[in-house]
Scaffold this active site. Structure first.
Site, PDB file in Angstrom:
ATOM      1  CG  HIS A 345      77.242  25.262 -11.105  1.00 32.50           C
ATOM      2  ND1 HIS A 345      77.765  26.021 -10.085  1.00 32.50           N
ATOM      3  CD2 HIS A 345      76.534  24.272 -10.503  1.00 32.50           C
ATOM      4  CE1 HIS A 345      77.374  25.509  -8.915  1.00 32.50           C
ATOM      5  NE2 HIS A 345      76.637  24.452  -9.139  1.00 32.50           N
ATOM      6  CG  ASP A 355      77.106  22.967  -5.041  1.00 34.38           C
ATOM      7  OD1 ASP A 355      77.246  23.109  -6.262  1.00 34.38           O
ATOM      8  OD2 ASP A 355      76.103  23.376  -4.424  1.00 34.38           O
ATOM      9  CD  GLU A 392      73.416  25.635  -9.825  1.00 38.76           C
ATOM     10  OE1 GLU A 392      72.525  24.786  -9.656  1.00 38.76           O
ATOM     11  OE2 GLU A 392      74.065  26.097  -8.853  1.00 38.76           O
ATOM     12  CD  GLU A 393      75.580  27.109  -5.892  1.00 38.18           C
ATOM     13  OE1 GLU A 393      74.392  27.123  -5.527  1.00 38.18           O
ATOM     14  OE2 GLU A 393      76.321  26.122  -5.761  1.00 38.18           O
ATOM     15  CG  ASP A 421      75.350  21.261  -9.267  1.00 41.38           C
ATOM     16  OD1 ASP A 421      76.371  21.497  -8.602  1.00 41.38           O
ATOM     17  OD2 ASP A 421      74.377  22.044  -9.294  1.00 41.38           O
ATOM     18  CG  HIS A 505      75.129  26.087  -0.763  1.00 42.00           C
ATOM     19  ND1 HIS A 505      73.952  26.596  -1.245  1.00 42.00           N
ATOM     20  CD2 HIS A 505      75.685  25.412  -1.797  1.00 42.00           C
ATOM     21  CE1 HIS A 505      73.787  26.247  -2.514  1.00 42.00           C
ATOM     22  NE2 HIS A 505      74.836  25.515  -2.865  1.00 42.00           N
TER      23      HIS A 505
HETATM   24 ZN    ZN Z   1      75.762  23.357  -7.569  1.00 41.47          ZN
END
Ligand code: ZN
Length: 704
Positions: A345, A355, A392-393, A421, A505
């Site tokens: 993603h 990420d 995706e998140e 990922d 994140h």
């Molecule tokens: Zn991810």
């Protein structure tokens, strides 16, 4: 194959040149992983470009990132296009958090911002980072005394109950780290809480607290850092359950969305370690267990309730927004209608250096190397597809909508789905897969050098001192393989270097973090591209699909043995399941033999080539066998999840359990303990054994 070629040169030299005027495909595979083709500088450039701005799903910055991926794939001579969907996304509008530590003290208000450090090269775009929030959190204002609930797991609430703590009507404070944040909120709701705060404990994310330094001086999360993320428990666009959000499609109403079981019913907010600690200092009551305590320099954690009272307010907006998957295709020369898919993603909560864009940079590296192979004459036997997913998140939305839209073609033509990922968190190779791919993963990693130890292969580091490496399974809902495995039954793998990282994140997941701590030389990125591409090449090019279902047999046997303890004194028979697995063992052994026989039975007339129809027929059985683990009705109460072996566990979406349907039924029966509830466990055992029998029938390829 090389051996066959030698015999053949001796017997039929002119034909050799006719057929092997280009080198055998396997020689391109060695070239693919050679250092002459890899380019760590270019991977680093891709990552730098992709992560210059925050690019959450639905933003202009993420559309720009899609354009970059599209143009890079196109420049690699890969036919590429964008597939858009209009889906329900959420963004924060306002948030506030006030703590009244005790009736005698004045309330304090948290500013809920992540600090920009001195010299941060991304300071100028920090205002583009979304305010910290939980996607799909319920809007509203709640207040109540605080209860500290550790990681917010079912067992943590059981412990509180044992301690006599009533959670009802409170705002719970949970820490991140053990289960999916959506389940933290769900478990709190089920316990009667009115709101949820989730913080990152310095023990888990701050290097243990005490003297530990944090980013940019060390890899740990700064005290003001916040892990944002989704609290949606479903998969795909919440307004189109089970069908694609394509064009002017049917959607369920806002009310129906709000009533969905997997949409949160109480407000929640993610908060920093600093805010979490301030709240913990206001919580009295009994002292929490040792394993509930924090790091070196924090006061003793107590469970409450109160006397600290928090007032939590969150307002989000939910809008239908456009997301974009980028799809690129290298058409197969001999079997263009068989697909090997590489997926990653692109959307990120903030800058996304780990990420997910470490994976995107690796994907573009694979594409560039395949272009170099194409220039030297390589053409894949089967079609290779690149998928760069969006949203995706929020809940695996881009990949899920695409799989739902293309369900029949995916089900009938996809050989395997290979997901990356976050490609690189640090050192050490990690892989999860459906078990028929285990052997292929072991073989591929035996060919690639460990980026952190030049004296050995990735396999040698991976296996360590044990007999066999640990290969995870794909039951969790953690990334875009979910729709492929759990909805359709496509063999899949998920690869990464390192596992978990502290700034996950948060707004510190940026290029600087990667350069300093994740992969300064980008050699781990190169290694991911090596393994990912090599596995894809072998699946795309080898005449016989490199699948071995005997690994599945071992895995199923182990999982069934594990069930014994849960059900043996409840009158549940596992015999049907053991029997079906025995049948599968025979079928898996047989198809391996049949493959050998085809190779040995080459007659004079076709000695340089196997009968293509026989090969194709056998490969189709290997490809379709995984589909037979799915059931059209899906799991009881969770119909989207069709796979009866792998699905998320009900109370932890990240957790991967085998036999989720049996697991759900056992949990229910343990609570109810009625004859009827135990009968439904037996029913679930029968369902799984029927699916395993179907797999044997597919592998055997004969009508009954
Ligand atoms: Zn991810």
């Amino acid at each position: 194959m090389f051996k066959n070629t030698i015999t053949f040169i001796a017997l039929a030299t002119p034909l050799f040149f006719l057929i092997f005027s280009t080198p055998p495909r396997s020689s391109y595979h060695s070239l693919y992983i050679s250092s002459s083709l890899s380019d760590n500088a270019s991977i680093s450039r891709h990552l730098y470009t992709l992560t210059r701005r925050p690019h959450v799903a639905g933003s202009q910055a993420n559309a720009d990132a899609a354009a970059y991926v599209l143009s890079t794939l196109t420049s690699c001579n890969i036919r590429s296009h964008i597939v858009s969907y209009d889906v329900l996304l959420t963004y924060p509008v306002s948030r506030s958090l006030t703590l009244t530590p005790s009736p005698q003290e004045a309330p304090t208000t948290s500013d809920l911002t992540q600090e920009i450090y001195e010299g941060d090269p991304y300071a100028d775009v920090a205002n583009e980072v979304l305010p910290t929030f939980h996607a799909y959190a319920k809007s509203g204002t709640v207040s109540g005394p605080v209860v500290y609930v550790n990681y917010g797991r079912v067992e943590d609430y059981a412990k509180l109950k044992e301690m006599g703590v009533n959670v009802s009507g409170t705002v719970v404070l949970a820490r991140y780290g053990q289960i999916y944040r959506g389940d933290i909120v769900e478990n709190a709701y089920e316990a009667g809480a009115v709101g949820v705060l989730v913080y990152t404990d310095r023990k888990d994310y701050g290097g243990g607290g005490g003297d530990a330094k944090w980013f940019p001086d060390d890899k740990w999360m700064p005290p003001s850092g916040v892990q944002v993320g989704s609290v949606y428990g479903g998969t795909g666009d919440p307004t189109t359950p089970g069908w694609p959000s394509a064009g002017a499609c049917e959607r369920i109403s806002d009310d129906e969305v709000a009533r969905r079981e997997d949409i949160p019913k109480i407000p929640s907010l993610p908060i920093s370690a600093a805010n979490g600690e301030a709240i913990l200092r206001s919580v009295g009551g009994l002292v929490a267990n040792d394993d509930w305590q924090g790091g070196a320099d924090v006061p003793v954690y107590r469970v409450g309730p109160g006397p600290g009272i928090v007032n939590l307010s969150y307002e989000g907006k939910q809008i239908i927004n456009t997301i974009q998957n980028v799809i690129g295709v290298i058409e197969g020369a001999e079997e263009p209608d068989r697909f090997v898919i590489l997926g990653n993603h692109r959307d990120a909560w903030t800058f996304g250096a780990v990420d997910p864009n470490s994976g995107t940079a690796a994907l573009l590296e694979v594409a560039q190397r395949l272009e170099k192979l194409q220039k030297r004459g390589w053409k894949p036997r089967r079609t290779i597809v690149f998928c760069n997913w969006d949203a995706e998140e929020y809940g695996l939305i881009g990949s899920t909508e695409w799989v739902e839209e293309n369900r029949e073609i995916v089900a009938s033509r996809v050989i395997a789905y290979l997901n990356v990922d976050s490609a690189v968190y640090g050192a050490g190779f990690y892989a999860s897969a459906t078990p028929q791919l285990d052997e292929l993963l072991k073989q591929a990693t035996q060919q690639v050098q460990d980026p952190d130890n030049s004296s050995q292969t990735i396999y040698e580091s991976w296996v360590g001192s044990s007999n066999s490496p640990i290969i995870g399974r794909l039951g969790g809902g953690g990334s875009d393989y979910a729709a492929f495995v759990q909805h359709v039954g496509v063999p899949a793998a998920d690869l990464s270097f390192g596992e978990g990282y502290a700034v996950y994140h948060s707004m510190y997941d940026d290029f600087v973090w990667m350069m300093k701590f994740g992969d300064p030389m980008f050699h781990r990125h190169v290694a991911v591209a090596n393994v990912w591409g090599l596995v894809a090449l072998r699946l795309a090019d080898e005449e016989f699909l490199p699948f071995n279902y005997l690994s599945y047999v071992n895995e199923l046997q182990k999982s069934t043995e594990d069930l014994k303890g849960d059900v043996s004194d409840k009158g549940i028979s596992l015999i049907p399941l053991f029997k079906s697995i025995e049948e599968l063992k025979k079928a898996a052994t047989n198809i391996n033999k049949q493959r050998k026989a085809i190779e040995e039975n080459k007659g004079w007339a076709s000695m340089w080539k196997n009968d293509p129809w026989k090969v194709r027929e056998l490969n189709d059985r290997l490809m379709m066998a995984e589909r037979a683990f799915t059931d059209r009705d899906g799991l009881t109460g969770r119909p989207w999840y069709k796979h009866l072996i792998y699905a998320p566990s009900k109370h932890n979406d990240y957790g991967s359990t085998s036999f989720p349907g049996i697991g759900d039924a056992i949990e229910k029966a343990n609570n109810l303990d009625t004859a009827e509830s135990w009968l439904s466990v037996q029913h679930e055992v029968w369902r799984v054994s029927r699916a395993v029998t179907h797999v044997s029938l597919v592998l055997n390829g004969e009508l009954t």
